[in-house]
Design an enzyme around this catalytic site. Structure first.
Site, PDB file in Angstrom:
ATOM      1  N   LYS A  85      68.831 -76.794  41.577  1.00  0.00           N
ATOM      2  CA  LYS A  85      69.489 -76.455  40.302  1.00  0.00           C
ATOM      3  C   LYS A  85      70.664 -75.499  40.539  1.00  0.00           C
ATOM      4  O   LYS A  85      70.587 -74.647  41.419  1.00  0.00           O
ATOM      5  CB  LYS A  85      68.473 -75.781  39.357  1.00  0.00           C
ATOM      6  N   HIS A  88      70.586 -75.284  35.571  1.00  0.00           N
ATOM      7  CA  HIS A  88      69.323 -74.537  35.435  1.00  0.00           C
ATOM      8  C   HIS A  88      69.084 -74.028  34.006  1.00  0.00           C
ATOM      9  O   HIS A  88      67.999 -74.152  33.466  1.00  0.00           O
ATOM     10  CB  HIS A  88      69.313 -73.372  36.434  1.00  0.00           C
ATOM     11  N   ASP A  99      60.368 -79.310  43.878  1.00  0.00           N
ATOM     12  CA  ASP A  99      61.295 -78.724  42.903  1.00  0.00           C
ATOM     13  C   ASP A  99      61.690 -77.317  43.342  1.00  0.00           C
ATOM     14  O   ASP A  99      60.860 -76.414  43.374  1.00  0.00           O
ATOM     15  CB  ASP A  99      60.621 -78.653  41.524  1.00  0.00           C
TER      16      ASP A  99
HETATM   17  N1  LIG Z   1      63.751 -74.859  35.201  1.00  0.00           N
HETATM   18  C1  LIG Z   1      63.277 -73.651  35.012  1.00  0.00           C
HETATM   19  O1  LIG Z   1      63.911 -72.786  34.381  1.00  0.00           O
HETATM   20  C2  LIG Z   1      61.925 -73.304  35.560  1.00  0.00           C
HETATM   21  C3  LIG Z   1      61.274 -72.136  35.109  1.00  0.00           C
HETATM   22  C4  LIG Z   1      60.004 -71.857  35.616  1.00  0.00           C
HETATM   23  C5  LIG Z   1      59.416 -72.718  36.535  1.00  0.00           C
HETATM   24  N2  LIG Z   1      60.095 -73.841  36.988  1.00  0.00           N
HETATM   25  C6  LIG Z   1      59.515 -74.764  38.000  1.00  0.00           C
HETATM   26  O2  LIG Z   1      58.201 -75.117  37.630  1.00  0.00           O
HETATM   27  C7  LIG Z   1      57.296 -74.752  38.667  1.00  0.00           C
HETATM   28  C8  LIG Z   1      55.926 -74.395  38.135  1.00  0.00           C
HETATM   29  O3  LIG Z   1      55.976 -73.339  37.209  1.00  0.00           O
HETATM   30  P1  LIG Z   1      55.513 -71.834  37.515  1.00  0.00           P
HETATM   31  O4  LIG Z   1      55.663 -71.559  38.956  1.00  0.00           O
HETATM   32  O5  LIG Z   1      56.229 -70.981  36.547  1.00  0.00           O
HETATM   33  O6  LIG Z   1      53.984 -71.758  37.103  1.00  0.00           O
HETATM   34  P2  LIG Z   1      52.679 -72.694  37.080  1.00  0.00           P
HETATM   35  O7  LIG Z   1      52.835 -73.887  37.940  1.00  0.00           O
HETATM   36  O8  LIG Z   1      52.315 -72.873  35.656  1.00  0.00           O
HETATM   37  O9  LIG Z   1      51.607 -71.695  37.710  1.00  0.00           O
HETATM   38  C9  LIG Z   1      51.677 -71.229  39.019  1.00  0.00           C
HETATM   39  C10 LIG Z   1      50.594 -70.152  39.238  1.00  0.00           C
HETATM   40  O10 LIG Z   1      49.290 -70.742  39.141  1.00  0.00           O
HETATM   41  C11 LIG Z   1      48.565 -70.494  40.367  1.00  0.00           C
HETATM   42  N3  LIG Z   1      47.812 -71.743  40.649  1.00  0.00           N
HETATM   43  C12 LIG Z   1      48.340 -72.942  40.983  1.00  0.00           C
HETATM   44  N4  LIG Z   1      47.356 -73.867  41.103  1.00  0.00           N
HETATM   45  C13 LIG Z   1      46.195 -73.239  40.854  1.00  0.00           C
HETATM   46  C14 LIG Z   1      44.828 -73.663  40.838  1.00  0.00           C
HETATM   47  N5  LIG Z   1      44.510 -74.926  41.079  1.00  0.00           N
HETATM   48  N6  LIG Z   1      43.864 -72.732  40.566  1.00  0.00           N
HETATM   49  C15 LIG Z   1      44.200 -71.437  40.307  1.00  0.00           C
HETATM   50  N7  LIG Z   1      45.485 -70.979  40.291  1.00  0.00           N
HETATM   51  C16 LIG Z   1      46.474 -71.871  40.575  1.00  0.00           C
HETATM   52  C17 LIG Z   1      49.614 -70.208  41.410  1.00  0.00           C
HETATM   53  O11 LIG Z   1      49.114 -69.345  42.407  1.00  0.00           O
HETATM   54  P3  LIG Z   1      49.037 -69.783  43.985  1.00  0.00           P
HETATM   55  O12 LIG Z   1      50.417 -70.123  44.432  1.00  0.00           O
HETATM   56  O13 LIG Z   1      48.496 -68.557  44.631  1.00  0.00           O
HETATM   57  O14 LIG Z   1      48.102 -70.953  44.050  1.00  0.00           O
HETATM   58  C18 LIG Z   1      50.697 -69.510  40.586  1.00  0.00           C
HETATM   59  O15 LIG Z   1      50.384 -68.135  40.426  1.00  0.00           O
HETATM   60  C19 LIG Z   1      58.035 -73.594  39.352  1.00  0.00           C
HETATM   61  O16 LIG Z   1      57.483 -73.286  40.596  1.00  0.00           O
HETATM   62  C20 LIG Z   1      59.431 -74.121  39.370  1.00  0.00           C
HETATM   63  O17 LIG Z   1      59.590 -75.078  40.401  1.00  0.00           O
HETATM   64  C21 LIG Z   1      61.331 -74.149  36.481  1.00  0.00           C
END
Ligand SMILES: NC(=O)c1ccc[n+]([C@@H]2O[C@H](COP(=O)([O-])OP(=O)(O)OC[C@H]3O[C@@H](n4cnc5c(N)ncnc54)[C@H](OP(=O)(O)O)[C@@H]3O)[C@@H](O)[C@H]2O)c1
Length: 258
Positions: A63, A96, A33
């Protein structure tokens, strides 16, 4: 569409994203993604090439950014995303955010791409029920997917039910609450019971809610840990305990403010 994918919202250091994509594909992930606003589509494309895995085996989502919306702008933005990703089609292209002035024309452009078979599926992101109701008034293609923030701390059962009723696949982003809830007591006690991490429990919660789930990590060990969620199932009681954690905790903006 794969049920579990790699989210890659990370400008990151040079090569961080391409390495993460390659590790994820080697681990078994088949959904990546990204978005033009993440400014890492080139690296995603490079990571896919480096993995040696065929393009047709990987499901790529990108997006249209808020600044790229509008009919002509969206068509141009799609071509630019393809170029950066070094591919000639996307599996899924999303609006998006529902920008009030441009979302209708943006959707019309996505329908053009879809009708011309230049994209396999089109959908939306951050659309709550009022946005979807508005879209249904003019859309001729039903969005295949709606991607919005979901975790036990921001549980939206009504929106999930509405998406299902309309045959829209819900996809949950920020499923790990960006690590802000790893020490929650309920989460920790459930994780201990299943001998899993709190992160794996959050991913499992999303999958069992029927969400396509896209945890982000660029760390190899954590990318592997987040994919190791197929050997346990949360009981009905534990799912309910997790649902009850809902407290409107958001890491991203509230779509109703758009
Ligand atoms: N459509 C939208 O508007 C929108 C908005 C926000 C996000 N998204 C999508 O959703 C994805 C995920 O959301 P997000 O990036 O906001 O946050 P998330 O997946 O909830 O959290 C990511 C964070 O958690 C850490 N992490 C991941 N696995 C872990 C584990 N097993 N143990 C400890 N820490 C861990 C990562 O650090 P490390 O990388 O250092 O492991 C990072 O800091 C995004 O990357 C994006 O593709 C879409």
């Amino acid at each position: 569409m794969p049920r579990l994918g790699l989210g890659i919202y990370a400008p990151g250091e040079k090569n961080e994203v391409s390495r993460a994509v390659r590790w994820a594909l080697e681990t078994g992930y088949r959904l990546i993604d990204t978005a033009s606003v993440y400014q890492n589509e080139e690296e995603v494309g490079r990571g896919m090439k480096d993995s040696g895995i065929q393009r047709s085996e990987v499901f790529i989502t990108s997006k249209v950014g808020n600044d790229e919306q509008g009919y002509d702008q969206t068509l141009r933005a799609y071509d630019q995303s393809l170029k950066r990703l070094q591919t000639d089609y996307l599996d899924l292209y999303l609006v998006h955010w529902p920008i009030r002035d441009t979302r209708k024309e943006t959707w019309r452009a996505l329908e053009t791409l879809y009708n011309e078979k230049r994209v396999r599926a089109i959908g939306v992101s951050n659309y709550y029920q009022p946005h979807l109701e508005e879209l249904f008034a003019y859309a001729s293609v039903v969005p295949a997917v709606n991607q919005f923030e979901q975790s036990p701390f921001l549980y939206r059962p009504e929106l999930l039910a509405y998406c299902r009723e309309k045959h829209i696949q819900p996809e949950g982003y920020s499923p790990l609450v960006r690590g802000r809830k790893e020490s929650n007591e309920v989460l920790e006690s459930i994780a201990t019971q299943y001998e899993k991490s709190t992160y794996q429990v959050l991913i499992r919660w999303g999958l069992q809610q029927g969400l396509v789930t896209i945890p982000k990590s660029t760390n190899q060990k954590r990318i592997q840990e987040n994919f190791d969620v197929w050997d346990f199932e949360l009981s009905e009681g534990d799912m309910q305990q997790l649902n009850a954690l809902n407290a409107d905790v958001r890491v991203a903006d509230d779509p109703m403010d758009y």
